[in-house]
Design a protein around this motif. Structure first.
Motif, PDB file in Angstrom:
ATOM      1  N   HIS A  38       0.857  -1.186   0.000  1.00 22.87           N
ATOM      2  CA  HIS A  38       0.000   0.000   0.000  1.00 22.87           C
ATOM      3  C   HIS A  38       0.893   1.237   0.000  1.00 22.87           C
ATOM      4  O   HIS A  38       1.599   1.515   0.966  1.00 22.87           O
ATOM      5  N   ARG A  39       0.859   2.008  -1.070  1.00 17.00           N
ATOM      6  CA  ARG A  39       1.838   3.088  -1.224  1.00 17.00           C
ATOM      7  C   ARG A  39       1.696   4.177  -0.178  1.00 17.00           C
ATOM      8  O   ARG A  39       2.703   4.753   0.263  1.00 17.00           O
TER       9      ARG A  39
ATOM     10  N   VAL B 268       3.698   6.875   4.908  1.00 17.14           N
ATOM     11  CA  VAL B 268       3.588   7.261   6.319  1.00 17.14           C
ATOM     12  C   VAL B 268       4.697   6.603   7.137  1.00 17.14           C
ATOM     13  O   VAL B 268       5.293   7.231   8.019  1.00 17.14           O
ATOM     14  N   ILE B 269       4.988   5.344   6.849  1.00 18.07           N
ATOM     15  CA  ILE B 269       6.057   4.641   7.562  1.00 18.07           C
ATOM     16  C   ILE B 269       7.414   5.291   7.285  1.00 18.07           C
ATOM     17  O   ILE B 269       8.246   5.458   8.188  1.00 18.07           O
ATOM     18  N   ALA B 270       7.644   5.686   6.040  1.00 17.54           N
ATOM     19  CA  ALA B 270       8.904   6.354   5.698  1.00 17.54           C
ATOM     20  C   ALA B 270       9.041   7.677   6.448  1.00 17.54           C
ATOM     21  O   ALA B 270      10.125   8.018   6.951  1.00 17.54           O
ATOM     22  N   LEU B 271       7.956   8.429   6.552  1.00 20.81           N
ATOM     23  CA  LEU B 271       7.989   9.685   7.316  1.00 20.81           C
ATOM     24  C   LEU B 271       8.255   9.418   8.796  1.00 20.81           C
ATOM     25  O   LEU B 271       8.948  10.204   9.455  1.00 20.81           O
ATOM     26  N   ALA B 272       7.714   8.321   9.322  1.00 20.01           N
ATOM     27  CA  ALA B 272       7.964   7.968  10.720  1.00 20.01           C
ATOM     28  C   ALA B 272       9.441   7.654  10.940  1.00 20.01           C
ATOM     29  O   ALA B 272      10.013   8.011  11.984  1.00 20.01           O
ATOM     30  N   VAL B 273      10.073   6.992   9.984  1.00 15.13           N
ATOM     31  CA  VAL B 273      11.510   6.706  10.083  1.00 15.13           C
ATOM     32  C   VAL B 273      12.305   8.008  10.148  1.00 15.13           C
ATOM     33  O   VAL B 273      13.209   8.174  10.987  1.00 15.13           O
ATOM     34  N   ILE B 274      11.972   8.954   9.265  1.00 16.26           N
ATOM     35  CA  ILE B 274      12.671  10.239   9.253  1.00 16.26           C
ATOM     36  C   ILE B 274      12.434  10.988  10.561  1.00 16.26           C
ATOM     37  O   ILE B 274      13.361  11.563  11.152  1.00 16.26           O
TER      38      ILE B 274
ATOM     39  N   PHE C  66       4.086   1.641  12.112  1.00 19.88           N
ATOM     40  CA  PHE C  66       4.372   3.068  12.291  1.00 19.88           C
ATOM     41  C   PHE C  66       5.203   3.291  13.556  1.00 19.88           C
ATOM     42  O   PHE C  66       6.219   3.997  13.534  1.00 19.88           O
ATOM     43  N   ALA C  67       4.778   2.681  14.662  1.00 24.63           N
ATOM     44  CA  ALA C  67       5.520   2.834  15.918  1.00 24.63           C
ATOM     45  C   ALA C  67       6.919   2.233  15.805  1.00 24.63           C
ATOM     46  O   ALA C  67       7.907   2.832  16.261  1.00 24.63           O
ATOM     47  N   GLY C  68       7.001   1.061  15.198  1.00 22.77           N
ATOM     48  CA  GLY C  68       8.312   0.438  15.024  1.00 22.77           C
ATOM     49  C   GLY C  68       9.236   1.263  14.155  1.00 22.77           C
ATOM     50  O   GLY C  68      10.434   1.391  14.430  1.00 22.77           O
ATOM     51  N   ALA C  69       8.679   1.867  13.095  1.00 27.21           N
ATOM     52  CA  ALA C  69       9.482   2.687  12.192  1.00 27.21           C
ATOM     53  C   ALA C  69      10.047   3.907  12.905  1.00 27.21           C
ATOM     54  O   ALA C  69      11.188   4.322  12.668  1.00 27.21           O
ATOM     55  N   LEU C  70       9.254   4.494  13.801  1.00 30.64           N
ATOM     56  CA  LEU C  70       9.701   5.671  14.543  1.00 30.64           C
ATOM     57  C   LEU C  70      10.956   5.360  15.343  1.00 30.64           C
ATOM     58  O   LEU C  70      11.958   6.090  15.265  1.00 30.64           O
TER      59      LEU C  70
END
Length: 240
Positions: A58-59, A64-70, A187-191
């Motif tokens: 799902h793009r 959103v996950i990429a933004l959480a990583v940043i 999302f939480a994990g990516a953060l």
């Protein structure tokens, strides 16, 4: 409060207590949690593998996950080294910990204000403004590391985190309702993975005392977060 307490313990007794006390409290909490009943859970209609595949392809979830990583890299990657930078400049552990604690106090103090602002301000502007405030605080401490600049930086980080993270977290609940729980988990994990990766990458620089480079790099990441987050959020809202 824990950051202030840990700094004081490290200075007057031993830095080991800063790990022993929270570890002991965590063990006691885990023991108490055994009394809580398990909540009723709806049975999943699809297998975990199919849900994982759906989320991974799902793009907008990936965006959103990429933004959480940043976000994690910028916020937690910089906070990790603020106290260390102060100690390198000659401050004691208690004072360095107190300056770093500005993040938590500012975030808590700003929350009531943000709850009023969020419904009245477009979410892309919240991300843009919050990311800009992140960058401003980090540029300040990159230019000069002192107790005053470190405290100003952590206050900026605390307020900005409230604006940016609340927006991204709400977005994570909206982006794919059919797999909301799984999306939030990623999302939480990516953060925190972002924070861990940034800390690991910056560690060699910290060993050399190049804290200005660390803070300048995270400031650049904050600019990327502000611009890309605002544009992607706006595009998603228009596409709904």
């Amino acid at each position: 409060c824990a950051t202030v307490g840990a700094g004081a313990l490290a200075q007057v007794a031993s830095w080991r207590l800063a790990f022993l006390v929270p570890g002991t409290l965590a063990a006691l909490l885990a023991w108490q949690l055994r009394r809580l009943p398990e909540p009723a859970a709806a049975r999943a209609t699809r297998s975990l593998r199919s849900r994982l595949r759906a989320v991974a392809t799902h793009r907008w979830v990936l965006a959103v996950i990429a933004l959480a990583v940043i976000e994690g890299a910028v916020v937690f990657g910089s906070l990790t080294f603020i106290a260390a930078a102060l100690q390198k400049s000659g401050s004691g552990a208690a004072l360095a910990g107190s300056a770093a604690a500005g993040f938590g106090f500012a975030n808590a103090a700003a929350s009531p204000l943000l709850t009023r602002v969020i419904p009245r301000v477009a979410s892309p502007l919240l991300v843009l403004g919050g990311g800009g405030l992140l960058a401003a605080g980090l540029i300040l401490v990159a230019h000069d590391v002192s107790v005053a600049t470190a405290l100003a930086c952590t206050v900026c980080l605390g307020v900005a985190f409230g604006a940016v993270h609340s927006t991204l977290q709400v977005w994570a609940t909206q982006v794919y309702p059919e797999a909301r729980a799984l999306t939030i988990a990623f999302f939480a994990g990516a953060l925190f993975c972002g924070g861990a990766a940034a800390s690991a990458l910056a560690a060699p620089l910290a060993e050399r005392g190049a804290f200005a480079t660390i803070f300048a790099g995270t400031a650049a990441g904050a600019v990327v977060l502000a611009v890309s987050g605002a544009l992607l959020r706006r595009r998603w809202l228009l596409a709904r």
